[in-house]
Motif scaffolding. Structure first.
Motif, PDB file in Angstrom:
ATOM      1  N   ALA A  16       0.878  -1.173  -0.134  1.00  0.00           N
ATOM      2  CA  ALA A  16       0.147   0.205  -0.041  1.00  0.00           C
ATOM      3  C   ALA A  16       0.832   1.219   0.034  1.00  0.00           C
ATOM      4  CB  ALA A  16      -0.948   0.091   1.156  1.00  0.00           C
ATOM      5  N   PRO A  17       0.699   2.334  -0.902  1.00  0.00           N
ATOM      6  CA  PRO A  17       1.518   3.438  -0.970  1.00  0.00           C
ATOM      7  C   PRO A  17       1.079   4.312   0.371  1.00  0.00           C
ATOM      8  CG  PRO A  17      -0.320   3.439  -2.580  1.00  0.00           C
ATOM      9  CD  PRO A  17      -0.311   2.183  -2.079  1.00  0.00           C
ATOM     10  N   GLU A  18       2.119   4.670   1.114  1.00  0.00           N
ATOM     11  CA  GLU A  18       1.728   5.206   2.471  1.00  0.00           C
ATOM     12  C   GLU A  18       1.826   6.798   2.170  1.00  0.00           C
ATOM     13  OE1 GLU A  18       3.935   4.056   5.714  1.00  0.00           O
ATOM     14  OE2 GLU A  18       4.246   2.059   5.063  1.00  0.00           O
ATOM     15  N   GLU A  19       2.287   7.168   0.939  1.00  0.00           N
ATOM     16  CA  GLU A  19       1.964   8.791   0.632  1.00  0.00           C
ATOM     17  C   GLU A  19       0.850   9.164   0.275  1.00  0.00           C
ATOM     18  OE1 GLU A  19       3.288   6.768  -3.053  1.00  0.00           O
ATOM     19  OE2 GLU A  19       4.031   6.618  -0.993  1.00  0.00           O
ATOM     20  N   LEU A  20      -0.081   8.162   0.010  1.00  0.00           N
ATOM     21  CA  LEU A  20      -1.438   8.361  -0.406  1.00  0.00           C
ATOM     22  C   LEU A  20      -2.369   9.047   0.557  1.00  0.00           C
ATOM     23  CD1 LEU A  20      -1.698   6.351  -3.726  1.00  0.00           C
ATOM     24  CD2 LEU A  20      -1.281   8.959  -3.605  1.00  0.00           C
ATOM     25  N   PRO A  21      -3.080   9.938   0.641  1.00  0.00           N
ATOM     26  CA  PRO A  21      -4.008  10.090   1.763  1.00  0.00           C
ATOM     27  C   PRO A  21      -5.153   9.168   1.574  1.00  0.00           C
ATOM     28  CG  PRO A  21      -4.352  11.792   0.294  1.00  0.00           C
ATOM     29  CD  PRO A  21      -3.108  11.172  -0.328  1.00  0.00           C
ATOM     30  N   PRO A  22      -6.280   8.942   2.344  1.00  0.00           N
ATOM     31  CA  PRO A  22      -7.305   8.285   2.362  1.00  0.00           C
ATOM     32  C   PRO A  22      -8.271   8.623   1.132  1.00  0.00           C
ATOM     33  CG  PRO A  22      -7.450   8.848   4.563  1.00  0.00           C
ATOM     34  CD  PRO A  22      -6.258   9.715   3.761  1.00  0.00           C
ATOM     35  N   VAL A  23      -9.030   8.046   0.427  1.00  0.00           N
ATOM     36  CA  VAL A  23      -9.888   8.472  -0.665  1.00  0.00           C
ATOM     37  C   VAL A  23     -11.080   9.047  -0.049  1.00  0.00           C
ATOM     38  CG1 VAL A  23     -10.994   7.408  -2.726  1.00  0.00           C
ATOM     39  CG2 VAL A  23      -8.871   6.192  -2.066  1.00  0.00           C
ATOM     40  N   PRO A  24     -11.398  10.332  -0.485  1.00  0.00           N
ATOM     41  CA  PRO A  24     -12.670  10.961  -0.357  1.00  0.00           C
ATOM     42  C   PRO A  24     -13.965  10.374  -0.885  1.00  0.00           C
ATOM     43  CG  PRO A  24     -11.025  12.321  -1.020  1.00  0.00           C
ATOM     44  CD  PRO A  24     -10.498  11.197  -1.176  1.00  0.00           C
ATOM     45  N   TYR A  25     -14.775  10.272  -0.132  1.00  0.00           N
ATOM     46  CA  TYR A  25     -16.373   9.844  -0.754  1.00  0.00           C
ATOM     47  C   TYR A  25     -16.661  10.682  -1.756  1.00  0.00           C
ATOM     48  CZ  TYR A  25     -17.093   7.320   3.624  1.00  0.00           C
ATOM     49  OH  TYR A  25     -17.020   6.449   4.575  1.00  0.00           O
ATOM     50  N   ALA A  26     -17.212  10.057  -3.008  1.00  0.00           N
ATOM     51  CA  ALA A  26     -17.537  10.421  -4.169  1.00  0.00           C
ATOM     52  C   ALA A  26     -16.358  11.321  -5.011  1.00  0.00           C
ATOM     53  CB  ALA A  26     -18.587  11.424  -3.973  1.00  0.00           C
ATOM     54  N   SER A  27     -15.076  10.719  -4.736  1.00  0.00           N
ATOM     55  CA  SER A  27     -13.993  11.443  -5.467  1.00  0.00           C
ATOM     56  C   SER A  27     -13.703  10.533  -6.811  1.00  0.00           C
ATOM     57  CB  SER A  27     -12.671  11.567  -4.603  1.00  0.00           C
ATOM     58  OG  SER A  27     -12.120  10.127  -4.280  1.00  0.00           O
ATOM     59  N   VAL A  28     -12.722  11.489  -7.500  1.00  0.00           N
ATOM     60  CA  VAL A  28     -12.623  10.872  -8.887  1.00  0.00           C
ATOM     61  C   VAL A  28     -10.913  10.405  -8.807  1.00  0.00           C
ATOM     62  CG1 VAL A  28     -12.453  11.117 -11.216  1.00  0.00           C
ATOM     63  CG2 VAL A  28     -14.269  11.979  -9.893  1.00  0.00           C
ATOM     64  N   SER A  29     -10.409   9.251  -9.335  1.00  0.00           N
ATOM     65  CA  SER A  29      -9.086   8.846  -9.438  1.00  0.00           C
ATOM     66  C   SER A  29      -9.297   8.314 -10.918  1.00  0.00           C
ATOM     67  CB  SER A  29      -8.816   7.551  -8.648  1.00  0.00           C
ATOM     68  OG  SER A  29      -8.956   7.834  -7.127  1.00  0.00           O
ATOM     69  N   ARG A  30      -8.033   8.799 -11.557  1.00  0.00           N
ATOM     70  CA  ARG A  30      -7.709   8.298 -12.850  1.00  0.00           C
ATOM     71  C   ARG A  30      -6.309   7.905 -13.037  1.00  0.00           C
ATOM     72  NH1 ARG A  30      -7.196  13.244 -15.586  1.00  0.00           N
ATOM     73  NH2 ARG A  30      -5.014  12.658 -16.349  1.00  0.00           N
ATOM     74  N   TRP A  31      -6.420   6.863 -14.070  1.00  0.00           N
ATOM     75  CA  TRP A  31      -5.125   6.531 -14.220  1.00  0.00           C
ATOM     76  C   TRP A  31      -4.923   6.366 -15.864  1.00  0.00           C
ATOM     77  CZ3 TRP A  31      -8.070   4.222 -10.604  1.00  0.00           C
ATOM     78  CH2 TRP A  31      -7.487   3.864  -9.517  1.00  0.00           C
ATOM     79  N   ASP A  32      -3.336   6.897 -16.251  1.00  0.00           N
ATOM     80  CA  ASP A  32      -3.202   6.986 -17.719  1.00  0.00           C
ATOM     81  C   ASP A  32      -1.945   6.093 -18.054  1.00  0.00           C
ATOM     82  OD1 ASP A  32      -4.552   9.402 -17.770  1.00  0.00           O
ATOM     83  OD2 ASP A  32      -2.864  10.714 -17.355  1.00  0.00           O
ATOM     84  N   GLY A  33      -2.349   5.456 -19.202  1.00  0.00           N
ATOM     85  CA  GLY A  33      -1.535   4.449 -19.517  1.00  0.00           C
ATOM     86  C   GLY A  33      -0.967   4.254 -20.736  1.00  0.00           C
ATOM     87  N   LEU A  40      -0.773   6.117 -12.040  1.00  0.00           N
ATOM     88  CA  LEU A  40      -1.783   7.037 -11.343  1.00  0.00           C
ATOM     89  C   LEU A  40      -1.736   8.362 -11.725  1.00  0.00           C
ATOM     90  CD1 LEU A  40      -4.282   7.023  -9.103  1.00  0.00           C
ATOM     91  CD2 LEU A  40      -2.511   7.423  -7.540  1.00  0.00           C
ATOM     92  N   ALA A  41      -2.591   8.931 -12.340  1.00  0.00           N
ATOM     93  CA  ALA A  41      -2.594  10.530 -12.475  1.00  0.00           C
ATOM     94  C   ALA A  41      -3.336  11.556 -11.689  1.00  0.00           C
ATOM     95  CB  ALA A  41      -3.057  10.739 -14.142  1.00  0.00           C
ATOM     96  N   VAL A  42      -4.530  11.083 -11.318  1.00  0.00           N
ATOM     97  CA  VAL A  42      -5.494  11.858 -10.419  1.00  0.00           C
ATOM     98  C   VAL A  42      -5.734  10.874  -9.018  1.00  0.00           C
ATOM     99  CG1 VAL A  42      -7.582  13.069 -10.162  1.00  0.00           C
ATOM    100  CG2 VAL A  42      -6.097  13.160 -12.233  1.00  0.00           C
ATOM    101  N   TRP A  43      -5.608  11.341  -8.191  1.00  0.00           N
ATOM    102  CA  TRP A  43      -6.114  10.703  -6.687  1.00  0.00           C
ATOM    103  C   TRP A  43      -6.898  11.358  -5.916  1.00  0.00           C
ATOM    104  CZ3 TRP A  43      -5.836   5.842  -5.053  1.00  0.00           C
ATOM    105  CH2 TRP A  43      -5.846   5.628  -3.857  1.00  0.00           C
ATOM    106  N   GLY A  44      -8.122  10.964  -5.683  1.00  0.00           N
ATOM    107  CA  GLY A  44      -9.044  11.509  -4.768  1.00  0.00           C
ATOM    108  C   GLY A  44      -9.653  12.897  -5.146  1.00  0.00           C
ATOM    109  N   ASP A  45      -9.692  13.242  -6.169  1.00  0.00           N
ATOM    110  CA  ASP A  45      -9.876  14.485  -6.694  1.00  0.00           C
ATOM    111  C   ASP A  45     -11.551  14.744  -6.405  1.00  0.00           C
ATOM    112  OD1 ASP A  45     -10.050  17.192  -7.888  1.00  0.00           O
ATOM    113  OD2 ASP A  45     -10.663  16.568  -9.860  1.00  0.00           O
TER     114      ASP A  45
END
Length: 61
Positions: A16-33, A40-45
């Motif tokens: 588990a990545p320790e530097e990432l905060p908890p994921v907020p409810y109804a947030s958006v995360s996006r991966w680019d490939g 990981l491009a966007v985390w918990g926006d």
């Protein structure tokens, strides 16, 4: 769920990545490939939650 998906995309058994905060409810995360990997491009926006004006808020409640 997002944390589990993040682990799978990083490789099964990835720590588990320790530097990432908890994921907020109804947030958006996006991966680019690219051809080989996803990153990981966007985390918990949550910007989309604050972009509604007062009239929109009344209509959606």
């Amino acid at each position: 769920m997002i944390i589990a998906l993040r682990h799978v995309l990083a490789g099964i058994g990835a720590a588990a990545p320790e530097e990432l905060p908890p994921v907020p409810y109804a947030s958006v995360s996006r991966w680019d490939g690219d051809d080989d990997r996803l990153r990981l491009a966007v985390w918990g926006d949550t910007a989309h939650l604050t972009s509604l004006d007062d009239a929109d808020r009344r209509r959606h409640t």
